[in-house]
Design a protein around this motif. Structure first.
Motif, PDB file in Angstrom:
ATOM      1  N   LYS A   1     -27.998  65.282  53.829  1.00  0.00           N
ATOM      2  CA  LYS A   1     -28.306  65.284  52.559  1.00  0.00           C
ATOM      3  C   LYS A   1     -28.631  66.072  52.286  1.00  0.00           C
ATOM      4  CE  LYS A   1     -29.212  60.591  51.711  1.00  0.00           C
ATOM      5  NZ  LYS A   1     -29.949  59.701  51.607  1.00  0.00           N
TER       6      LYS A   1
ATOM      7  N   THR B   1     -24.499  60.237  47.293  1.00  0.00           N
ATOM      8  CA  THR B   1     -25.078  59.547  45.647  1.00  0.00           C
ATOM      9  C   THR B   1     -24.407  58.535  45.748  1.00  0.00           C
ATOM     10  OG1 THR B   1     -26.326  61.777  46.057  1.00  0.00           O
ATOM     11  CG2 THR B   1     -25.876  60.710  43.776  1.00  0.00           C
TER      12      THR B   1
ATOM     13  N   HIS C   1     -24.958  55.169  47.156  1.00  0.00           N
ATOM     14  CA  HIS C   1     -26.542  54.167  46.958  1.00  0.00           C
ATOM     15  C   HIS C   1     -25.927  54.137  44.970  1.00  0.00           C
ATOM     16  CE1 HIS C   1     -30.655  54.216  45.626  1.00  0.00           C
ATOM     17  NE2 HIS C   1     -30.405  54.924  44.945  1.00  0.00           N
ATOM     18  N   GLU C   2     -25.681  54.614  43.999  1.00  0.00           N
ATOM     19  CA  GLU C   2     -25.029  53.924  42.937  1.00  0.00           C
ATOM     20  C   GLU C   2     -24.400  52.756  42.571  1.00  0.00           C
ATOM     21  OE1 GLU C   2     -23.283  57.471  41.236  1.00  0.00           O
ATOM     22  OE2 GLU C   2     -25.319  58.789  40.567  1.00  0.00           O
TER      23      GLU C   2
END
Length: 81
Positions: A23, A34, A37-38
């Motif tokens: 990351k 990201t 995760h969203e």
């Protein structure tokens, strides 16, 4: 299981250090993680709140999350980027 947390650190607990390293050092990995995760957050929210959504939309979200998970896993298991 509905509402289950599929965060990368839960899915790939043995790679927690490598996830953090990638990351920080690999922009594409950071972008993909990201988005993963969203999607995970959105899917869990839909499952837990029982917000009406059509099956096609829900399945598309889960499929995108799965495809991202596969891509991210490939980064984790290969030493060379």
């Amino acid at each position: 299981m509905l509402g289950e947390n599929h965060a990368l650190v839960n899915e790939f607990a043995e790679y927690v250090d490598k996830i953090q390293q990638l990351k920080a050092s690999h922009p594409l990995f950071a972008t993909l993680s990201t988005r993963y995760h969203e999607l995970d957050h959105k899917i869990r929210a839909l499952e837990l709140t029982k917000v009406p959504t059509d099956d096609e939309h829900f399945v598309a979200l889960k499929l995108e999350r799965l495809q991202l998970k596969d891509k991210l896993y490939q980064y984790l298991i290969h030493d060379a980027l």
